[in-house]
Design a protein around this motif. Structure first.
Motif, PDB file in Angstrom:
ATOM      1  N   TYR A 186       0.858  -1.186   0.000  1.00 25.41           N
ATOM      2  CA  TYR A 186       0.000   0.000   0.000  1.00 25.41           C
ATOM      3  C   TYR A 186       0.892   1.232   0.000  1.00 25.41           C
ATOM      4  O   TYR A 186       1.626   1.475   0.954  1.00 25.41           O
ATOM      5  CB  TYR A 186      -0.925  -0.020   1.218  1.00 25.41           C
ATOM      6  CG  TYR A 186      -1.872  -1.208   1.207  1.00 25.41           C
ATOM      7  CD1 TYR A 186      -3.123  -1.126   0.599  1.00 25.41           C
ATOM      8  CD2 TYR A 186      -1.494  -2.427   1.771  1.00 25.41           C
ATOM      9  CE1 TYR A 186      -3.971  -2.213   0.572  1.00 25.41           C
ATOM     10  CE2 TYR A 186      -2.344  -3.523   1.749  1.00 25.41           C
ATOM     11  CZ  TYR A 186      -3.578  -3.410   1.137  1.00 25.41           C
ATOM     12  OH  TYR A 186      -4.424  -4.501   1.099  1.00 25.41           O
ATOM     13  N   LEU A 192      -4.227   8.595   5.993  1.00 23.63           N
ATOM     14  CA  LEU A 192      -4.111   8.187   4.606  1.00 23.63           C
ATOM     15  C   LEU A 192      -4.896   6.893   4.439  1.00 23.63           C
ATOM     16  O   LEU A 192      -4.687   5.932   5.197  1.00 23.63           O
ATOM     17  CB  LEU A 192      -2.647   7.988   4.212  1.00 23.63           C
ATOM     18  CG  LEU A 192      -1.821   9.287   4.121  1.00 23.63           C
ATOM     19  CD1 LEU A 192      -1.400   9.764   5.491  1.00 23.63           C
ATOM     20  CD2 LEU A 192      -0.599   9.089   3.253  1.00 23.63           C
ATOM     21  N   ILE A 193      -5.792   6.871   3.465  1.00 17.39           N
ATOM     22  CA  ILE A 193      -6.789   5.808   3.353  1.00 17.39           C
ATOM     23  C   ILE A 193      -6.568   5.005   2.081  1.00 17.39           C
ATOM     24  O   ILE A 193      -6.369   5.563   1.007  1.00 17.39           O
ATOM     25  CB  ILE A 193      -8.214   6.397   3.355  1.00 17.39           C
ATOM     26  CG1 ILE A 193      -8.427   7.246   4.610  1.00 17.39           C
ATOM     27  CG2 ILE A 193      -9.253   5.292   3.280  1.00 17.39           C
ATOM     28  CD1 ILE A 193      -9.724   8.028   4.607  1.00 17.39           C
ATOM     29  N   ALA A 194      -6.587   3.682   2.207  1.00 15.54           N
ATOM     30  CA  ALA A 194      -6.436   2.809   1.047  1.00 15.54           C
ATOM     31  C   ALA A 194      -7.411   1.644   1.159  1.00 15.54           C
ATOM     32  O   ALA A 194      -7.669   1.132   2.256  1.00 15.54           O
ATOM     33  CB  ALA A 194      -5.006   2.283   0.950  1.00 15.54           C
ATOM     34  N   CYS A 202       1.403   5.141   0.205  1.00 17.28           N
ATOM     35  CA  CYS A 202       0.694   6.245   0.839  1.00 17.28           C
ATOM     36  C   CYS A 202       1.526   7.518   0.802  1.00 17.28           C
ATOM     37  O   CYS A 202       2.695   7.515   1.198  1.00 17.28           O
ATOM     38  CB  CYS A 202       0.358   5.899   2.284  1.00 17.28           C
ATOM     39  SG  CYS A 202      -0.773   4.497   2.464  1.00 17.28           S
ATOM     40  N   SER A 216      -3.019   4.929  -2.107  1.00 18.46           N
ATOM     41  CA  SER A 216      -4.040   5.559  -1.280  1.00 18.46           C
ATOM     42  C   SER A 216      -4.904   6.470  -2.151  1.00 18.46           C
ATOM     43  O   SER A 216      -4.403   7.222  -2.976  1.00 18.46           O
ATOM     44  CB  SER A 216      -3.409   6.362  -0.143  1.00 18.46           C
ATOM     45  OG  SER A 216      -2.502   7.336  -0.651  1.00 18.46           O
ATOM     46  N   ARG A 218      -6.952   2.712   7.335  1.00 14.48           N
ATOM     47  CA  ARG A 218      -6.653   4.105   7.654  1.00 14.48           C
ATOM     48  C   ARG A 218      -5.294   4.134   8.353  1.00 14.48           C
ATOM     49  O   ARG A 218      -5.131   3.563   9.433  1.00 14.48           O
ATOM     50  CB  ARG A 218      -7.736   4.711   8.556  1.00 14.48           C
ATOM     51  CG  ARG A 218      -9.102   4.774   7.897  1.00 14.48           C
ATOM     52  CD  ARG A 218     -10.162   5.339   8.844  1.00 14.48           C
ATOM     53  NE  ARG A 218     -11.458   5.405   8.215  1.00 14.48           N
ATOM     54  CZ  ARG A 218     -11.914   6.437   7.505  1.00 14.48           C
ATOM     55  NH1 ARG A 218     -11.149   7.509   7.369  1.00 14.48           N
ATOM     56  NH2 ARG A 218     -13.103   6.410   6.950  1.00 14.48           N
TER      57      ARG A 218
END
Length: 257
Positions: free
Chosen positions: A129, A145-147, A131, A249, A164
């Protein structure tokens, strides 16, 4: 920089109607993969503790180390030559290696501008991920930071929902928070510890205090899984591996000033 030994604490707290909380100590190192190491730590060769490029950066057991992280950054418009690039990971203990998560970190002027969470599950799969803010400004502790969750990690959690990430690295401490949220279910995971220079003494103490390193971590993971199974938590068998290697993200949230 000198290699650092992060004698950290991790906490996992399950959300939803079936509760489960545990916390334990774990040993990480923070390194640029270039500096000299203590005698009890080696790079790409056997020792009490070891770092192997093949375990990080790219396909599992086929990693390319720091070269992979640099390529990931450059492909997204980040000028990696201007940054300090670090890996936060659990080293191999003797012959054994397993990392639920490692972090590739890009710093400019000592502040984090991008990171990759390199996630491994117990089914032999890996997904990363990436970010960062769109303009690669400093990632502050209050920034979220959202993925989207892509890979099957726990057999007791679905492949849905979001992660998150909150990331804080100062001159003295590392504090990382990952909250998996899937409706009213999910898991909160944290990792925190003080930054100290890695020494033979600290590495020997870690081997004595928390023997077997990553093997111990894997055993603890299976112990917690057994407890959930006995509590009759819904069990999801192994799911297909993600078709892509990296998820970027998509949404960035910031706490109020």
């Amino acid at each position: 920089m000198q290699m650092e030994h992060i004698q950290a604490r991790t906490l996992h707290a399950r959300r939803g109607t079936l509760k489960n909380v545990f916390s334990y100590g774990v040993d990480f190192v923070l390194t640029d993969l270039e500096e000299a190491t203590p005698r009890l730590m080696s790079r790409n060769r056997f020792n009490l503790w070891s770092l192997w490029d093949r375990h990080h950066g790219g396909a599992r057991r086929g990693g390319q180390g720091m070269a992979w992280f640099r390529e990931v950054l450059d492909s997204r418009g980040f000028q990696s030559e201007a940054a300090q690039l670090l890996l936060l990971t659990q080293p191999s203990f003797l012959w054994f290696h397993f990392n639920p998560v490692s972090f590739w970190i890009a710093l400019i002027d000592g502040t984090p501008r991008a990171f990759v969470a390199e996630v491994n599950n117990t089914f032999g799969q890996r997904h990363c991920y990436f970010c960062a803010h769109e303009d690669f400004r400093t990632i502050r502790p209050a920034d979220t930071l959202i993925a989207e969750k892509i890979m099957h990690v726990s057999p007791f959690q679905r492949v849905s929902g979001v992660y998150r990430f909150n990331f804080n690295i100062s001159e003295t401490k590392i504090d990382i928070r990952i909250s998996f949220e899937d409706g009213d279910k999910g898991v909160l995971a944290t990792l925190s510890g003080h930054r100290r220079i890695a020494t033979d003494k600290s590495l020997m103490w870690a081997a004595a205090r928390r023997p077997f390193g990553a093997l111990r971590v894997l055993a603890l993971i299976h112990w917690q899984a057994a407890k959930l199974y006995l509590k009759r938590a819904p069990f999801l068998k192994r799911q297909p591996a993600p078709t892509k290697a990296i998820t970027v993200s998509q949404n960035l949230g910031r706490a109020s000033e």
